[in-house]
Design a protein around this motif. Structure first.
Motif, PDB file in Angstrom:
ATOM      1  N   LEU A 129      29.132  31.215 -30.463  1.00  0.00           N
ATOM      2  CA  LEU A 129      28.015  30.349 -30.091  1.00  0.00           C
ATOM      3  C   LEU A 129      26.685  31.097 -30.140  1.00  0.00           C
ATOM      4  CD1 LEU A 129      29.607  28.354 -27.132  1.00  0.00           C
ATOM      5  CD2 LEU A 129      29.343  27.660 -29.515  1.00  0.00           C
ATOM      6  N   GLU A 130      26.710  32.394 -29.897  1.00  0.00           N
ATOM      7  CA  GLU A 130      25.489  33.190 -29.999  1.00  0.00           C
ATOM      8  C   GLU A 130      25.030  33.291 -31.452  1.00  0.00           C
ATOM      9  OE1 GLU A 130      23.524  34.543 -27.687  1.00  0.00           O
ATOM     10  OE2 GLU A 130      24.724  33.524 -26.160  1.00  0.00           O
ATOM     11  N   PHE A 131      25.971  33.327 -32.364  1.00  0.00           N
ATOM     12  CA  PHE A 131      25.650  33.432 -33.786  1.00  0.00           C
ATOM     13  C   PHE A 131      25.153  32.096 -34.338  1.00  0.00           C
ATOM     14  CE2 PHE A 131      28.243  36.976 -32.807  1.00  0.00           C
ATOM     15  CZ  PHE A 131      28.097  37.944 -33.784  1.00  0.00           C
ATOM     16  N   GLU A 132      25.591  30.990 -33.712  1.00  0.00           N
ATOM     17  CA  GLU A 132      25.216  29.661 -34.196  1.00  0.00           C
ATOM     18  C   GLU A 132      23.701  29.444 -34.154  1.00  0.00           C
ATOM     19  OE1 GLU A 132      26.896  26.834 -35.536  1.00  0.00           O
ATOM     20  OE2 GLU A 132      28.188  28.547 -35.949  1.00  0.00           O
ATOM     21  N   LYS A 133      23.015  30.133 -33.262  1.00  0.00           N
ATOM     22  CA  LYS A 133      21.562  29.989 -33.147  1.00  0.00           C
ATOM     23  C   LYS A 133      20.856  30.409 -34.434  1.00  0.00           C
ATOM     24  CE  LYS A 133      21.951  31.240 -28.242  1.00  0.00           C
ATOM     25  NZ  LYS A 133      21.566  32.242 -27.211  1.00  0.00           N
ATOM     26  N   TYR A 134      21.539  31.200 -35.261  1.00  0.00           N
ATOM     27  CA  TYR A 134      20.918  31.751 -36.465  1.00  0.00           C
ATOM     28  C   TYR A 134      21.423  31.080 -37.742  1.00  0.00           C
ATOM     29  CZ  TYR A 134      19.571  35.331 -33.115  1.00  0.00           C
ATOM     30  OH  TYR A 134      19.051  35.980 -32.024  1.00  0.00           O
ATOM     31  N   ARG A 135      22.315  30.110 -37.593  1.00  0.00           N
ATOM     32  CA  ARG A 135      22.842  29.413 -38.769  1.00  0.00           C
ATOM     33  C   ARG A 135      21.706  28.688 -39.496  1.00  0.00           C
ATOM     34  NH1 ARG A 135      27.854  27.437 -40.419  1.00  0.00           N
ATOM     35  NH2 ARG A 135      28.849  27.990 -38.426  1.00  0.00           N
ATOM     36  N   GLY A 136      21.652  28.854 -40.795  1.00  0.00           N
ATOM     37  CA  GLY A 136      20.648  28.174 -41.598  1.00  0.00           C
ATOM     38  C   GLY A 136      19.300  28.866 -41.660  1.00  0.00           C
ATOM     39  N   GLU A 160      30.324  37.616 -42.118  1.00  0.00           N
ATOM     40  CA  GLU A 160      31.050  36.353 -42.252  1.00  0.00           C
ATOM     41  C   GLU A 160      32.074  36.263 -41.132  1.00  0.00           C
ATOM     42  OE1 GLU A 160      33.726  33.860 -45.544  1.00  0.00           O
ATOM     43  OE2 GLU A 160      32.929  35.856 -46.006  1.00  0.00           O
ATOM     44  N   GLY A 161      32.125  35.111 -40.461  1.00  0.00           N
ATOM     45  CA  GLY A 161      33.055  34.953 -39.349  1.00  0.00           C
ATOM     46  C   GLY A 161      33.640  33.561 -39.276  1.00  0.00           C
ATOM     47  N   ILE A 162      34.883  33.471 -38.782  1.00  0.00           N
ATOM     48  CA  ILE A 162      35.551  32.188 -38.575  1.00  0.00           C
ATOM     49  C   ILE A 162      36.166  32.170 -37.181  1.00  0.00           C
ATOM     50  CG2 ILE A 162      36.062  31.801 -41.012  1.00  0.00           C
ATOM     51  CD1 ILE A 162      38.915  32.733 -40.481  1.00  0.00           C
ATOM     52  N   THR A 163      36.347  30.964 -36.642  1.00  0.00           N
ATOM     53  CA  THR A 163      36.984  30.783 -35.340  1.00  0.00           C
ATOM     54  C   THR A 163      38.180  29.856 -35.495  1.00  0.00           C
ATOM     55  OG1 THR A 163      35.782  28.793 -34.668  1.00  0.00           O
ATOM     56  CG2 THR A 163      34.678  30.911 -34.312  1.00  0.00           C
ATOM     57  N   ILE A 167      34.006  25.083 -34.816  1.00  0.00           N
ATOM     58  CA  ILE A 167      32.854  25.715 -35.455  1.00  0.00           C
ATOM     59  C   ILE A 167      33.221  26.127 -36.880  1.00  0.00           C
ATOM     60  CG2 ILE A 167      31.246  27.649 -35.360  1.00  0.00           C
ATOM     61  CD1 ILE A 167      31.571  27.701 -32.367  1.00  0.00           C
ATOM     62  N   PRO A 168      32.464  25.693 -37.874  1.00  0.00           N
ATOM     63  CA  PRO A 168      32.776  26.068 -39.260  1.00  0.00           C
ATOM     64  C   PRO A 168      32.461  27.533 -39.540  1.00  0.00           C
ATOM     65  CG  PRO A 168      30.731  24.822 -39.189  1.00  0.00           C
ATOM     66  CD  PRO A 168      31.299  24.791 -37.796  1.00  0.00           C
ATOM     67  N   ARG A 169      32.965  28.014 -40.648  1.00  0.00           N
ATOM     68  CA  ARG A 169      32.706  29.392 -41.057  1.00  0.00           C
ATOM     69  C   ARG A 169      31.203  29.634 -41.162  1.00  0.00           C
ATOM     70  NH1 ARG A 169      34.778  31.310 -46.893  1.00  0.00           N
ATOM     71  NH2 ARG A 169      33.318  29.654 -47.465  1.00  0.00           N
ATOM     72  N   ILE A 170      30.792  30.817 -40.772  1.00  0.00           N
ATOM     73  CA  ILE A 170      29.370  31.145 -40.809  1.00  0.00           C
ATOM     74  C   ILE A 170      29.151  32.422 -41.607  1.00  0.00           C
ATOM     75  CG2 ILE A 170      29.479  32.430 -38.624  1.00  0.00           C
ATOM     76  CD1 ILE A 170      26.615  31.450 -38.073  1.00  0.00           C
ATOM     77  N   ARG A 171      28.100  32.418 -42.410  1.00  0.00           N
ATOM     78  CA  ARG A 171      27.685  33.598 -43.165  1.00  0.00           C
ATOM     79  C   ARG A 171      26.222  33.879 -42.852  1.00  0.00           C
ATOM     80  NH1 ARG A 171      30.060  32.705 -49.318  1.00  0.00           N
ATOM     81  NH2 ARG A 171      32.240  33.237 -48.878  1.00  0.00           N
ATOM     82  N   LEU A 172      25.919  35.130 -42.567  1.00  0.00           N
ATOM     83  CA  LEU A 172      24.552  35.511 -42.236  1.00  0.00           C
ATOM     84  C   LEU A 172      24.182  36.800 -42.969  1.00  0.00           C
ATOM     85  CD1 LEU A 172      24.587  34.884 -38.373  1.00  0.00           C
ATOM     86  CD2 LEU A 172      23.498  33.446 -40.108  1.00  0.00           C
ATOM     87  N   SER A 183      17.264  42.655 -32.298  1.00  0.00           N
ATOM     88  CA  SER A 183      18.379  42.576 -33.243  1.00  0.00           C
ATOM     89  C   SER A 183      19.123  41.254 -33.124  1.00  0.00           C
ATOM     90  CB  SER A 183      19.360  43.726 -33.005  1.00  0.00           C
ATOM     91  OG  SER A 183      18.831  44.947 -33.450  1.00  0.00           O
ATOM     92  N   TRP A 184      19.577  40.744 -34.250  1.00  0.00           N
ATOM     93  CA  TRP A 184      20.453  39.575 -34.263  1.00  0.00           C
ATOM     94  C   TRP A 184      21.834  40.003 -33.774  1.00  0.00           C
ATOM     95  CZ3 TRP A 184      19.662  35.841 -38.996  1.00  0.00           C
ATOM     96  CH2 TRP A 184      18.307  35.505 -39.091  1.00  0.00           C
ATOM     97  N   PRO A 185      22.666  39.063 -33.307  1.00  0.00           N
ATOM     98  CA  PRO A 185      24.010  39.430 -32.833  1.00  0.00           C
ATOM     99  C   PRO A 185      24.867  40.081 -33.915  1.00  0.00           C
ATOM    100  CG  PRO A 185      23.776  37.039 -33.017  1.00  0.00           C
ATOM    101  CD  PRO A 185      22.404  37.620 -33.142  1.00  0.00           C
ATOM    102  N   THR A 186      24.577  39.778 -35.181  1.00  0.00           N
ATOM    103  CA  THR A 186      25.309  40.416 -36.276  1.00  0.00           C
ATOM    104  C   THR A 186      25.096  41.927 -36.263  1.00  0.00           C
ATOM    105  OG1 THR A 186      23.397  39.863 -37.665  1.00  0.00           O
ATOM    106  CG2 THR A 186      25.317  38.428 -37.812  1.00  0.00           C
ATOM    107  N   GLU A 187      23.847  42.334 -36.086  1.00  0.00           N
ATOM    108  CA  GLU A 187      23.517  43.763 -36.088  1.00  0.00           C
ATOM    109  C   GLU A 187      24.077  44.453 -34.848  1.00  0.00           C
ATOM    110  OE1 GLU A 187      22.008  46.748 -38.410  1.00  0.00           O
ATOM    111  OE2 GLU A 187      21.475  44.667 -38.837  1.00  0.00           O
ATOM    112  N   LYS A 188      24.071  43.769 -33.710  1.00  0.00           N
ATOM    113  CA  LYS A 188      24.606  44.359 -32.478  1.00  0.00           C
ATOM    114  C   LYS A 188      26.106  44.599 -32.597  1.00  0.00           C
ATOM    115  CE  LYS A 188      21.061  42.312 -29.490  1.00  0.00           C
ATOM    116  NZ  LYS A 188      20.772  41.357 -28.401  1.00  0.00           N
TER     117      LYS A 188
END
Length: 217
Positions: A129-136, A160-163, A167-172, A183-188
């Protein structure tokens, strides 16, 4: 008053909900070629790391040909990758066919099992859910914003992550680097895995692309 508290507590629970990734990976690429992959499988409690190289098919076709250079035909030699094939069309005789395809080979592979405690600790960085803020969002829109350090040049890094949830697959993209505060949660998450499992292992450390390699400012 009791009814108000009920709805208030329900809203708080929704806001505090955590949905963890089941699998996630970080991939370094350059010009469309995958260089390495760091894969975390939280369901299987496994962490793996692989590096890749690309080789052209052999043997090669060597010859001469004419090339148009500003309206003038220039004779030059060429070498194209090819493969040996046999088919009924040529009476099953060996024939070299020109092909541009490259083969990706694994040059290094490493994997470990994680303990229940290790999974518990890394999950603190894996709330989807923390990563969803950055989708798109386009990370390049955040060049020169607060916390901006630099950008990854020539070599790109993607998350890239899946649950196991809705929540659909996300790529950032992770091509822009920020300081710890921004930092974005990806970098953390990436830095946590690097600090705990990569930099402490000499064999992995020398094979992993450093955070500030190929960074422009």
């Amino acid at each position: 008053m009791e009814k108000y508290n009920y709805f208030f507590n329900t809203e708080v629970n929704i806001l505090n909900e955590k949905i963890y990734f089941s699998k996630l990976q970080f991939t370094h690429t350059t010009y469309g070629r995958e260089l390495d992959r760091l894969l975390l499988d939280l369901d299987s409690k496994e962490l793996s790391f692989q590096t890749f190289e690309y080789v052209k098919n052999m043997p090669s076709i060597i010859g001469y040909g004419y090339y148009d250079v500003f309206g003038e035909l220039i004779l030059s030699d060429f070498t194209n990758p090819g493969i040996l094939v046999k088919s009924c069309k040529n009476n099953f005789n060996k024939q070299i066919i020109s092909i541009e395809k490259e083969e990706k080979i694994v040059t290094f592979s490493y994997g470990i099992k994680l303990s229940d405690l290790e999974i518990k600790l890394v999950r603190e960085y894996c709330n989807a859910l923390e990563f969803e803020k950055y989708r798109g969002l386009d990370i390049y829109d955040y060049l020169d914003t607060d916390g901006y350090i630099g950008y990854r040049d020539e070599i790109s890094l993607e998350f890239e992550g899946i649950t196991n949830s809705y929540i659909p697959r996300i790529r950032l993209s992770m091509d822009i680097i920020f300081d710890n505060e921004h930092s974005w949660p990806t970098e953390k998450l990436y830095n946590y895995l690097m600090n705990v499992y990569i930099r402490s292992n000499k064999e992995l450390k020398k094979r992993m692309i450093p955070r500030y390699a190929y960074v422009g400012f």
